[in-house]
Write a protein that holds these residues in place. Sequence first.
Motif, PDB file in Angstrom:
ATOM      1  N   ASN A 169      50.569 -66.605 -21.735  1.00 28.79           N
ATOM      2  CA  ASN A 169      51.673 -66.901 -22.651  1.00 28.79           C
ATOM      3  C   ASN A 169      52.012 -65.618 -23.391  1.00 28.79           C
ATOM      4  O   ASN A 169      51.245 -65.159 -24.235  1.00 28.79           O
ATOM      5  N   ALA A 183      50.492 -67.480 -27.648  1.00 25.11           N
ATOM      6  CA  ALA A 183      50.081 -68.803 -28.119  1.00 25.11           C
ATOM      7  C   ALA A 183      49.139 -69.517 -27.154  1.00 25.11           C
ATOM      8  O   ALA A 183      48.677 -70.604 -27.455  1.00 25.11           O
ATOM      9  N   GLY A 184      48.847 -68.914 -26.025  1.00 27.85           N
ATOM     10  CA  GLY A 184      48.038 -69.595 -25.024  1.00 27.85           C
ATOM     11  C   GLY A 184      46.554 -69.398 -25.231  1.00 27.85           C
ATOM     12  O   GLY A 184      46.114 -68.642 -26.100  1.00 27.85           O
ATOM     13  N   PRO A 185      45.748 -70.093 -24.458  1.00 25.63           N
ATOM     14  CA  PRO A 185      44.296 -69.945 -24.581  1.00 25.63           C
ATOM     15  C   PRO A 185      43.826 -68.581 -24.090  1.00 25.63           C
ATOM     16  O   PRO A 185      44.495 -67.921 -23.300  1.00 25.63           O
ATOM     17  N   ASN A 186      42.645 -68.212 -24.575  1.00 27.90           N
ATOM     18  CA  ASN A 186      42.080 -66.905 -24.249  1.00 27.90           C
ATOM     19  C   ASN A 186      41.105 -67.019 -23.078  1.00 27.90           C
ATOM     20  O   ASN A 186      40.583 -68.102 -22.795  1.00 27.90           O
ATOM     21  N   LEU A 199      54.617 -70.960 -20.047  1.00 28.56           N
ATOM     22  CA  LEU A 199      53.781 -72.132 -20.268  1.00 28.56           C
ATOM     23  C   LEU A 199      54.097 -72.752 -21.619  1.00 28.56           C
ATOM     24  O   LEU A 199      54.396 -72.052 -22.573  1.00 28.56           O
ATOM     25  N   ASN A 209      48.665 -76.668 -22.282  1.00 27.53           N
ATOM     26  CA  ASN A 209      47.419 -76.079 -21.826  1.00 27.53           C
ATOM     27  C   ASN A 209      46.712 -76.938 -20.793  1.00 27.53           C
ATOM     28  O   ASN A 209      45.572 -76.660 -20.450  1.00 27.53           O
TER      29      ASN A 209
END
Lengths: 582, 398
Positions: free
Chosen positions: B220, B224-227, B302, B305
């Motif tokens: 993202n 804002a997306g997961p790591n 995206l 999640n």
Amino acid sequence: MRRNRIAMLFILAAALACGDGSGPGTRYVLTIMAGNAQTDTVGSTLPIPYVVKVADATSATAQAGVTVTWRVTAGGGSVTASSVTDGNGIATATRTLGTVAGTARANAQAGATSITFTATALAGAATQFQKSAGDAQTGSTGLALPVPFAVLVQDQYGNPVESVTVNWAVTAGAGSLSVPSSKTDISGVARTTLTLDAAAGPNAVSATVVGLAGTQTFSATGVTGPVFIKSLAVTENYGLHDQFIRDGLAFLCAWNTGILIYDVGNGMSGGSPANPVLVGQVVTNSNGNTGAEAHNAWWFHNPVTNEKKYLFVGQEGPGSIGSSSSGDIHVVDVSDLAHPTEVAFFHRAGAGTHNFWMDEPHQILYAAYYNAGVMAIDVSGTLSGDISSRLIDSLSFGAGNSYTWSVQLYNGSLYASDMVSGLWQLSTNLGTLGSAGGGGNEAARYSSDLWVANGYAYSGTWDHFQRTGLAGSLLKIWQLNGTGAPVALDSITVANVGAVSDVEVSPDGKLLMFSTESGPNSGFWFYSLADPAHPAFVGKYLEPSGVHTATFSTIGGRLYAFGAKNPSGAAMIILDVTSMDK
Amino acid sequence: MLAVCTGRAGAQGGGVTASWGAQAIPAFTQTNIVPGNRSLGEARVVQPVAMLHAGALGGRLRFVGTLNFEKYTIPNGELAPGDWGESFEDRRHPHTLVHELMLVAPDLLGRLDGPVNLFVAAGKGFVPFGTDDPMSRPVVRYPVNHHWSQILERAVTLVGIRVGPATLEGALFNGDEPVSPGSWPKWDRFGDSWAARLTVIPFTGLETQGSYAFVKSPENRPGAGPNDDKVSVSARWARHPWYGHLEWARNSTASGAFIFHSVLAEGALTLPGHQPYVRFERTERPEEERVFASRFRTRRPLFENSILGITRWTVVTLGDAVDVLRGPIRGSPFVEGSWIGIARVGGGVFDPTVFYGRTHGASITFGIRLAAGMRMHRMGRYQPTPGTMDDMSSMPMP
């Protein structure tokens, strides 16, 4: 001799300092004798000159030969530059008003003392008029336009002119006007509202002013479908996922940006659907996930306490559809809408929440909880900290994994749309849950959202070639039988989309809306429920990026659809759908 | 591309040395692992690159530049069952036009640090994590684990120190991966991610490495997306005529919400006139919802999640390359075939039996490697490593 010279110097200095007796430090008493508080039209010379009397500040005796300086301090125009008092201490000046209507001020100053004359400048006769609002609108056929047509009448200097009669006439289309003539208000504006022709097409209205040449023509277009009102951009932190609208307030669930609260017609901040005004915002806690991941919300109006204190926010964390999920329910205190604060949360180990429904009279929150099925949570009283112990009951259902998208309470039953096992009827006794009927009734695609109204249920599906290789998505129609169990009745296939992502029926039960995404037919779709068993298409509004969720709200007597437009260009789309709600 | 290849490598002058090279692989691939239970064949020019390496200040400063023209030759990706990333599924995504643009100080302190060698590098290129880019390895087909075992095309600044047989590198970079072949790193995200790699060469020919990377919101772009938490361990053998490579990787996404593993082993033997090679790979990948426009693409950007499940791809590839052209333009026809198995891992609704109509299949690729100028360098390392072969001279690559 030296002493005499010094005395002479002092006398000379005193004489030079006093001059005519109006030196800058000299204090007098000034009294307005005539000319104050007159009213006349802009640009005119006041009929009564300004007259001021100058007297000694100590003895109060009239002072002759004192120079009075005149100066305009507000409203423009001119005034005599200076005049000298006569034997009676009188000085006069001529005041010509400026060209701006309103209060005009001028100062008279003698020595260190001044006094202010005021006057009121009125607009002159009307000489011109122009359109000021409402032109070129698009509205729903047969309905009043949301913004009245308005003209502004002005004098030769551009000042608004009050109490001028404006005549209105429909010149195209068969619409009607709220008033055929109207007078200008204090702002010089006169208005009328056009109700559009029942047939789609152009409408026009002329405005004329008696005594003035020329005509102003307003145009409007009547359309039969949804009318675009506003696209409210949202930060691209995954964009906007859902919106909850109530009492003219929109709670936008903007993922890691958190919750944004907009006045869209509440009145507290002057907002409207066409002009949403941000009231407050809060970023809910991540609770160990990537971020706030604010997905959905419900503003709880508690009829027991009459409080509107809590906003429940669903967090959608990472998950594997069909098997795992994450994310908590966050409770936000919105007593002060400008400063919302998170006060509590609900956590379920190994599962995450999705859409809500509330039994407000019984203060029970029902939450679809993906792989954990459905949760019933007691939300009475004060909510603080971890409220996981307030769980009344939970229920998983279906032969395989539950993966529940949405719930709704209707006629005493709780309906649940489960992605993998279809539409269920659950029993609930103040939150104690049981399986009552339905289920195992959609195997070709995955189920999505649902809405129940008029004795029928409407549910969506998603899945582009994933489950059985079938194209398109469905809006399924179910009839509730005598026990309330859903029986498949019909379906509408929406080609070229990956999902029917949200379903809702208007508050009056007449209009069905669903949103679609992941394909060229993405957007809003509207169906008449004149026959609730067989919805009839009445309009659509396509949005290529896709619309993730959509909801209705009635504001100011009009029905609006609010939808979450997917990124890129994430936004809340607002449509006026009043014309289709019949 | 051929016009470029007619140039001469190794130009130099005036204290500045420069060398260049170029490569392109016209290839045809046929496979029966295709969404919708069908077969598909495609001819494409893949891996078209032009390289320029320059040195100055007596080798104290080096420039490494690589242009990748896949933006033009495979704008819709390369047919490659199992490959994924950057919104492509079962097609390898095209790399960015500016593949590498690095300045390297390979010996920052000269003799001042004695037996210790301190080096730095900065620019757009590879993060010191994992293994060499597949483009600089024998098998033409990209492995499924490309996004688990390499981090590339980032704005990166790295510092390294070599002491005897051990080299330790650390780097800061931007977590966002490219979103198109023309995309540049999101500069304001530089430094939100980091990596470290320890390389040890116990004896000549054998190189081992272990590395870790924290990558913030790779998929993202706004962040804002997961790591991702990434770990890679590998051993590489390169001593003529043998080449061998063994690696293991683990990628944890969203604090362990999704964990993906990969094991890969490959080897090659350089024989007179031809070079056979083999690869075994078992790699897990996420399954995401495909978009309407193409069942080879997933939704970007995206905005959720969730995934549809995890699949494990087992791919066994055998191939052979023959040297037929020598001279300014080198050519090496090749053929390689892969057996492919797909299995579900854990839950999730994705079912390869439905989506592909099968869980086993095959692919075959044939074509010719064309190259000119210098040989392909080891993409992924900016410090020559004593005791290993740093170009591809030990491999079946022309």
